[in-house]
Structures are given as structure tokens and as C-alpha cells.
Design a protein around this motif. Structure first.
Motif, PDB file in Angstrom:
ATOM      1  N   VAL A 154       0.839  -1.198   0.000  1.00  0.00           N
ATOM      2  CA  VAL A 154       0.000   0.000   0.000  1.00  0.00           C
ATOM      3  C   VAL A 154       0.876   1.250   0.000  1.00  0.00           C
ATOM      4  N   ASP A 155       0.285   2.366  -0.407  1.00  0.00           N
ATOM      5  CA  ASP A 155       0.952   3.653  -0.214  1.00  0.00           C
ATOM      6  C   ASP A 155       0.810   4.016   1.255  1.00  0.00           C
ATOM      7  N   GLY A 156       1.917   4.355   1.900  1.00  0.00           N
ATOM      8  CA  GLY A 156       1.809   4.636   3.327  1.00  0.00           C
ATOM      9  C   GLY A 156       3.039   5.331   3.870  1.00  0.00           C
ATOM     10  N   VAL A 157       3.146   5.345   5.195  1.00  0.00           N
ATOM     11  CA  VAL A 157       4.267   5.974   5.878  1.00  0.00           C
ATOM     12  C   VAL A 157       4.872   4.953   6.839  1.00  0.00           C
ATOM     13  N   VAL A 158       6.200   4.901   6.895  1.00  0.00           N
ATOM     14  CA  VAL A 158       6.895   3.967   7.788  1.00  0.00           C
ATOM     15  C   VAL A 158       6.697   4.419   9.232  1.00  0.00           C
ATOM     16  N   VAL A 159       6.225   3.517  10.070  1.00  0.00           N
ATOM     17  CA  VAL A 159       6.030   3.849  11.493  1.00  0.00           C
ATOM     18  C   VAL A 159       7.035   3.127  12.388  1.00  0.00           C
ATOM     19  N   GLU A 160       7.675   2.094  11.851  1.00  0.00           N
ATOM     20  CA  GLU A 160       8.672   1.376  12.651  1.00  0.00           C
ATOM     21  C   GLU A 160       9.632   0.648  11.710  1.00  0.00           C
ATOM     22  N   GLY A 161      10.942   0.743  12.039  1.00  0.00           N
ATOM     23  CA  GLY A 161      11.956   0.040  11.265  1.00  0.00           C
ATOM     24  C   GLY A 161      12.686   0.951  10.293  1.00  0.00           C
ATOM     25  N   THR A 162      13.901   0.559   9.956  1.00  0.00           N
ATOM     26  CA  THR A 162      14.715   1.248   8.967  1.00  0.00           C
ATOM     27  C   THR A 162      15.248   0.202   7.998  1.00  0.00           C
ATOM     28  N   SER A 163      15.116   0.483   6.709  1.00  0.00           N
ATOM     29  CA  SER A 163      15.516  -0.521   5.720  1.00  0.00           C
ATOM     30  C   SER A 163      15.808   0.142   4.381  1.00  0.00           C
ATOM     31  N   GLU A 164      16.512  -0.573   3.533  1.00  0.00           N
ATOM     32  CA  GLU A 164      16.691  -0.141   2.151  1.00  0.00           C
ATOM     33  C   GLU A 164      15.549  -0.702   1.319  1.00  0.00           C
ATOM     34  N   VAL A 165      15.040   0.115   0.376  1.00  0.00           N
ATOM     35  CA  VAL A 165      13.970  -0.342  -0.506  1.00  0.00           C
ATOM     36  C   VAL A 165      14.362  -0.085  -1.959  1.00  0.00           C
ATOM     37  N   ASN A 166      13.968  -0.995  -2.815  1.00  0.00           N
ATOM     38  CA  ASN A 166      14.209  -0.882  -4.252  1.00  0.00           C
ATOM     39  C   ASN A 166      12.984  -0.240  -4.890  1.00  0.00           C
ATOM     40  N   THR A 167      13.163   0.936  -5.484  1.00  0.00           N
ATOM     41  CA  THR A 167      12.036   1.679  -6.067  1.00  0.00           C
ATOM     42  C   THR A 167      11.987   1.567  -7.590  1.00  0.00           C
ATOM     43  N   SER A 168      12.825   0.727  -8.184  1.00  0.00           N
ATOM     44  CA  SER A 168      13.023   0.745  -9.634  1.00  0.00           C
ATOM     45  C   SER A 168      11.768   0.409 -10.432  1.00  0.00           C
ATOM     46  N   SER A 193      16.116  -5.197   3.248  1.00  0.00           N
ATOM     47  CA  SER A 193      17.017  -5.615   4.329  1.00  0.00           C
ATOM     48  C   SER A 193      16.353  -5.916   5.663  1.00  0.00           C
ATOM     49  N   SER A 194      15.499  -5.029   6.176  1.00  0.00           N
ATOM     50  CA  SER A 194      14.929  -5.223   7.514  1.00  0.00           C
ATOM     51  C   SER A 194      13.414  -5.066   7.476  1.00  0.00           C
ATOM     52  N   ALA A 195      12.747  -5.652   8.453  1.00  0.00           N
ATOM     53  CA  ALA A 195      11.283  -5.574   8.516  1.00  0.00           C
ATOM     54  C   ALA A 195      10.831  -4.133   8.748  1.00  0.00           C
ATOM     55  N   LEU A 196       9.718  -3.785   8.117  1.00  0.00           N
ATOM     56  CA  LEU A 196       9.130  -2.460   8.267  1.00  0.00           C
ATOM     57  C   LEU A 196       7.675  -2.584   8.663  1.00  0.00           C
ATOM     58  N   LYS A 197       7.218  -1.640   9.477  1.00  0.00           N
ATOM     59  CA  LYS A 197       5.789  -1.494   9.716  1.00  0.00           C
ATOM     60  C   LYS A 197       5.338  -0.229   8.989  1.00  0.00           C
ATOM     61  N   VAL A 198       4.327  -0.382   8.132  1.00  0.00           N
ATOM     62  CA  VAL A 198       3.876   0.709   7.286  1.00  0.00           C
ATOM     63  C   VAL A 198       2.407   0.992   7.552  1.00  0.00           C
ATOM     64  N   LYS A 199       2.098   2.253   7.825  1.00  0.00           N
ATOM     65  CA  LYS A 199       0.715   2.667   8.042  1.00  0.00           C
ATOM     66  C   LYS A 199       0.119   3.111   6.705  1.00  0.00           C
ATOM     67  N   ALA A 200      -0.997   2.501   6.329  1.00  0.00           N
ATOM     68  CA  ALA A 200      -1.621   2.781   5.030  1.00  0.00           C
ATOM     69  C   ALA A 200      -2.228   4.176   5.012  1.00  0.00           C
ATOM     70  N   LEU A 201      -1.929   4.925   3.947  1.00  0.00           N
ATOM     71  CA  LEU A 201      -2.529   6.237   3.753  1.00  0.00           C
ATOM     72  C   LEU A 201      -3.769   6.174   2.871  1.00  0.00           C
ATOM     73  N   LYS A 202      -3.952   5.046   2.193  1.00  0.00           N
ATOM     74  CA  LYS A 202      -5.113   4.842   1.319  1.00  0.00           C
ATOM     75  C   LYS A 202      -5.276   3.352   1.074  1.00  0.00           C
ATOM     76  N   PRO A 203      -6.447   2.895   0.647  1.00  0.00           N
ATOM     77  CA  PRO A 203      -6.630   1.477   0.317  1.00  0.00           C
ATOM     78  C   PRO A 203      -5.718   1.049  -0.826  1.00  0.00           C
ATOM     79  N   ALA A 204      -5.445  -0.266  -0.918  1.00  0.00           N
ATOM     80  CA  ALA A 204      -4.555  -0.781  -1.958  1.00  0.00           C
ATOM     81  C   ALA A 204      -5.066  -0.459  -3.354  1.00  0.00           C
ATOM     82  N   SER A 205      -6.385  -0.456  -3.534  1.00  0.00           N
ATOM     83  CA  SER A 205      -6.963  -0.206  -4.858  1.00  0.00           C
ATOM     84  C   SER A 205      -6.731   1.219  -5.338  1.00  0.00           C
TER      85      SER A 205
END
Length: 604
Positions: A154-168, A193-205
Motif C-alpha cells: 500500500v501507499d503509506g508511511v513507515v512507522v517502525e523500522g529502517t531498511s533499504e527499498v528498491n524503487t526501480s 534488508s529489515s522488517a518495516l511497519k507501514v501505516k496505510a494512507l489509502k486502500p490498496a486499490s
């Protein structure tokens, strides 16, 4: 596939062209080795062609090429020209398979994007409990756990964890980025790399990824001016050619009449137009550039002026501290500490930049003055942080010439008691790729213009640094529209580049609107959206120009070959199979050669 509904992907549709090609190859081989089965094979091919044409007419879908080929098949079958027929239909099937393959390539990328997003996700509830649910059940405010190797659903904001993400998959950028709590992420990013907790800003659709797929699907179906002209021209053209064919067939020579019919088939123009659009959209999608089909690509080719908004488009959009000037005996560390501590209580962009300096101390009795600044008490002293208007409001003793001495930039004054303790200089930073972008766009011959609502000194500074010689400052949304109309009258079609929010009216008024990073705008006003790097604007114009050049070359090749084949066929200098080889699908296949220009266009 000319003019057909591209959502039709049933089994019969999938095997039609391979089956037609196979029948014709069998027929050609049988003719060459002397097997007398040509009548039966060509009869089967004719039935397949007529059946497809009839089915499409019942679905109110007019396909000039299919009708042409059905008539050719009937005539060749009745006259016994089996060898010629098989050569014609082998080339016809091959050109259709190439067109279909180009569309499948673009659609396969879209399918791969969607497949990245998991159907099942791990939902976090009650703080530390987990439950696997369907992605469709995730709503705004829900928190999901994204493990290493998984795609963010989902589109969201990270609330816990730090990690590298591939945006390609969305941006085309190969270098991973690091995300931490507070950073926004988008559906389709791959956690590495590491687990993230992401808070959804909108539904997946409603995610950016889903929106991209929907928009590109619409783009693939849209028709530009060239496509619409071909569609409008196809019906009367078909009638005229069939009338000429009938007259020549009955009054002169059936063989010559067939040469006219075969050489004048419009398939070469239809196929090359369709493939040029599909290849262009597919290539741009891989760079995080979404365009609204062939209409937008044609508009991009006509642009003479590129006008930019400043804040958030050519600049980062948030101020950065450049210098700290202590005054009246105060030390720099004290200025930083007091200013940052007070700035924490404001959400203003300038306050956010200052608060990031850190070294906080206790602050109380905070009060904000909109448009001027903020007041508080630190160590028993009244402390002010704001612009020169706040200094004047509290009658703080200051040098009247101080502001002019400091020079350009945003000035935040820190006052302690009745003295100016220091001045903090901030400014919005130009994006790292903006200067190269302007230089590259100038190489196209574009007139470069900067249109901003900011003060004259700031707009001038950015324009001079980027090499833009025409700029407008202190612009309101309505005055921006007047500027765009004036630019159009003086120079020609205008492309407007903006962040898609306050620039929405300008994007709509321009001949080609480009929104930067705000995908939702594209459905309403923008013709294209740049999802990642600003420099990809250059890729957009390069592809638009390459597509146009390819089309002109393809049409030129097709017309020349068709004209030659028609002349030689009518005069009887070449056999009918050679007319087909050159004038019909031969010209189509040769006309595809310039399409390599789109594929070979180099991105920066």
C-alpha cells in the motif's frame, strides 16, 4: 488487431494469428512440392478471414485491413492463385503477430507490476499482534508488516523500522534508498534488508501502482490525430479502392485489378501507427514517465516553449539553513539552541528547517503570530523567532540596514529580550539535476521560461543559476494563465511543468502539461507525469520526437514501396506474388524498420 478491443484475450483470439500463419505455411510448402491441397487450405484460410471480419462487424468494430484481406482471399480462391495467396497471407499473419507482440510486451510489464504486490498481507493489530489478510481488506490507517524481500502492498508511511527499498519498478532508478520512520513509501517498492511497519494512507486499490496501471491501459487504447485520421479515412478509402477494383476487374483485366487491390491495402499505415505508440508508452513507463497515449505524444512533439514552476519543481520545495550570523555579543551555539528550541512548536517549513538544527533547551509560553513568527520564553527571557515584521511589531532595537546587508535568501531573526541575537539565512535549494535538465532541453531548441509566485529576487536568482533568460515573479494562478497564453501567441505551443497542486490551472491551460511526482493530477489535467527524476522530462521529449520521426520514415517507405509495386503490377512487369511481397505486407514489415529508432533512443 487493427481497431479491435484489446481486452479480448480469449483462447480463440490467442491462437488465431499463429493458426492462420501455420495454415498458410502449409499451403505454401504444398504448392512448392506439388501437393494438390492448395484449394482446401486456402478455403480454410478464407473462412477464417471472413469469419473474423463478420464477427467484428457484428461487434460494431470496423477493420478495413481484415475486410480487404477477406475480399482478396475470396478473389484469389475463385481465380486459383494459390501460391500468391499463401505468400500474401504469410506476410499478413506475420505483420499482425509483430503488432500483437509489441502490445503484449507493454501489457506484460503492467501485469508484472501488479504481480509484485502480494494478494495476502500481514496486518498488525493491538500493537504487536499479527494476522494474514487479503490486501483488499487494508484500509486507511491500518498498519502492515513488510518483511525483507516482500513488496510494500500500500501507499503509506513507515512507522517502525529502517531498511533499504528498491524503487526501480516505479521510478526506473536502480539505486536503493533508505527509509525510516516518518518516510513515505509507495506500493510496489521492494523491502530489501529489515522488517518495516507501514501505516496505510489509502486502500490498496487507490495506490500509485494501481493508478499507473489503469492510466497506461487507457493510454494504450487512446488514439492520436494520426490514428483518428486513419480511422476516418479507412471507410471511404475502402469503398473507393473496391470500386476501382470492380471497374478494372470487369472492364480491363482481373489480374491487374488484383494488383491494385493488394498494393493499396492500408495495413502498413495502421500497423506502424499502432506499434509506434505502444513502444513509446512501454519505454517511458520503464523510466517512471506516464503519458496519456498518442494524443499526448503528438502534443509533446509540437512544443516550442517549456515553462517551469519554481518551488517543488526546479527547487526542492523546502528551505535549508545556509548560514547563521550571531549578533550583539551572542554566540553561534546559543543562537542555534534558542532558535531550534522555539521552532519545534511551529509547523511552518522555515521552522521545521531551523528545528532540525537540534541542541534543544526548555521553552514555555509559546505563541505563534501567523505570517510573522513565534514567541516563547527561555531561561526567563522573552525569545522571538520570525521575519522582520515580527521584529518591528515588538519594537526590537535593530539596524534598519541589516536586511539589505545580509543579501538574498529567507531571513529568520532571533531576538532575545530587546536585542537581535542573530539572523538565520535559509533558502530553497535547486534540485541537483535541474541545471542539466535546462541545458538538455535547450538542445531541442525550446524557449525556457520560469513562472513563479515567489519574490522577484528569489525567482531571478534561480533563473540566473539555471540559465533561464525569461522569468515571471509574484504570479497568482490567474496571472500564470495569462502568461501561458502570451507565450503561446509569441512562440507557439507551451509545455508547463509543475508540481500538480497549485499549478493545476496552468497545467490544464498549457498545450502539454507535465506534473512532477503528483500522480493523482494526471487523470484530470496533466498530459504526463514524472514519477521519479526531473531529468526524465528529457526522455519524454526524446521519445516523442523519435516516434514522430519513425512514423514519417515508416509512412514514406510504405508509400514508396506501394507506389512501385502498384506501377509494376499494373504494367505486368512483376507477378502478383511480387506485388504482395512489396506492396502489401512487405511494405508493412519494411515500414517497421524505422521503429528501431524508438527502441534505440538513449535515455539519460
Amino acid at each position: 488487431m487493427h481497431g479491435e478491443d484489446h481486452e479480448e484475450h480469449g483462447f480463440i483470439h490467442e491462437i488465431y494469428w499463429p493458426m492462420l500463419l501455420a495454415f498458410n505455411v502449409i499451403g505454401l510448402v504444398s504448392e512448392l512440392i506439388g501437393l494438390e491441397i492448395g484449394l482446401y487450405v486456402l478455403s480454410t484460410v478464407t473462412v477464417l478471414l471472413i469469419g473474423r471480419a463478420a464477427a467484428k462487424l457484428l461487434m460494431r468494430s470496423y477493420d478495413a485491413t481484415n475486410i480487404f484481406m477477406s475480399i482478396v482471399a475470396v478473389v484469389l480462391l475463385s481465380m486459383g492463385y494459390y501460391l500468391e495467396a499463401f505468400i500474401i497471407f504469410i506476410l499478413y499473419s506475420a505483420s499482425e503477430l509483430i503488432e500483437e507482440a509489441s502490445e503484449k510486451l507493454a501489457r506484460r510489464r503492467l501485469k508484472n507490476l501488479l504481480n509484485l504486490v502480494p494478494k495476502r498481507v500481514t496486518k498488525v493489530y493491538d500493537g504487536d499482534k499479527f494476522r494474514e489478510v487479503d490486501a483488499s481488506e487494508i484500509n486507511r490507517g491500518d498498519v502492515v508488516l513488510v518483511k525483507p524481500g516482500e513488496a510494500i502492498p500500500v501507499d503509506g508511511v513507515v512507522v517502525e523500522g529502517t531498511s533499504e527499498v528498491n524503487t526501480s519498478v516505479l521510478t526506473g532508478e536502480p539505486i536503493p534508498i533508505t527509509v525510516k520512520p516518518g518516510d513515505q513509501v509507495e506500493s510496489g517498492y521492494i523491502n530489501m534488508s529489515s522488517a518495516l511497519k507501514v501505516k496505510a494512507l489509502k486502500p490498496a486499490s487507490e495506490s500509485v501502482l494501481q493508478s499507473i496501471v489503469r492510466e497506461v491501459k487507457r493510454a494504450l487504447e487512446s488514439k492520436g490525430a494520426i490514428d483518428r485520421f486513419i480511422d476516418r479515412f479507412a471507410k471511404p478509402y475502402t469503398v473507393i479502392i473496391l470500386a476501382i477494383f470492380a471497374v478494372v476487374f470487369m472492364t480491363y483485366d482481373p489480374y491487374r485489378a488484383l494488383a491494385i487491390l493488394i498494393a493499396t491495402c492500408p495495413s502498413a499505415f495502421i500497423v506502424t501507427s499502432s506499434i509506434s505508440t505502444t513502444l513509446s508508452i512501454a519505454r517511458l513507463t520503464t523510466r517512471g514517465v506516464i503519458v496519456r497515449g498518442s494524443v499526448a505524444l503528438e502534443s509533446a512533439k509540437k512544443v516550442k516553449v517549456v515553462a517551469f514552476d519554481k518551488t517543488g519543481t526546479l527547487t526542492v520545495g523546502s528551505p535549508k539553513v545556509l548560514d547563521i550570523i550571531p549578533l550583539n555579543g551572542f554566540k553561534k551555539d546559543q543562537v542555534i539552541s534558542y532558535a531550534a528550541s522555539l521552532a519545534r512548536f511551529s509547523t511552518h517549513p522555515v521552522s521545521k528547517a531551523i528545528s532540525s538544527l537540534g541542541n534543544y533547551v526548555s521553552c514555555e509560553f509559546v505563541r505563534e503570530y501567523p505570517g510573522m513568527g513565534i514567541e516563547g520564553r527561555i531561561d526567563g527571557s522573552r525569545v522571538l523567532l520570525g521575519n522582520i515584521e515580527l521584529v518591528k511589531k515588538f519594537n526590537i532595537s535593530h539596524d534598519p540596514s541589516l536586511e539589505s546587508k545580509i543579501g538574498q535568501g529567507i531571513r529568520a531573526y532571533l531576538c532575545v529580550g530587546n536585542s537581535v541575537a542573530g539572523v538565520i539565512i535559509l533558502d530553497d535549494q535547486i534540485k541537483e539535476d535541474a541545471k542539466q535538465l535546462v541545458s538538455d532541453l535547450k538542445s531541442f531548441g525550446f524557449k525556457m521560461v520560469l513562472i513563479s509566485g515567489d519574490r522577484e529576487d528569489r525567482v531571478r536568482k534561480v533563473a540566473e543559476e539555471l540559465g533561464i533568460d525569461e522569468f515571471y515573479h509574484s504570479m497568482k494562478p490567474d496571472t500564470k494563465l495569462k502568461v501561458i497564453r502570451d507565450l503561446r501567441s509569441r512562440y507557439g505551443p507551451v509545455a508547463m511543468v509543475g508540481d500538480g497542486i497549485n499549478d493545476a490551472p496552468s497545467l490544464a491551460e498549457s498545450d502539454f502539461g507535465i506534473a512532477i511526482g503528483k500522480y493523482a493530477v494526471v487523470a484530470e489535467v496533466a498530459d504526463a507525469v514524472i514519477l521519479s527524476k526531473l531529468r526524465h522530462i528529457v526522455d519524454l521529449f526524446r521519445i516523442a520526437h523519435a516516434r514522430w520521426g519513425s512514423l514519417i520514415a515508416s509512412f514514406g517507405i510504405a508509400l514508396a514501396i506501394k507506389g512501385l509495386a502498384l506501377a509494376l503490377g499494373i504494367t505486368g512487369l512483376i507477378p502478383l506474388w511480387a506485388v504482395a511481397l512489396l506492396g502489401d505486407d512487405g511494405s508493412t514489415l519494411l515500414g517497421l524498420i524505422p521503429m528501431a529508432k524508438i527502441v534505440k533512443t538513449r535515455f539519460i
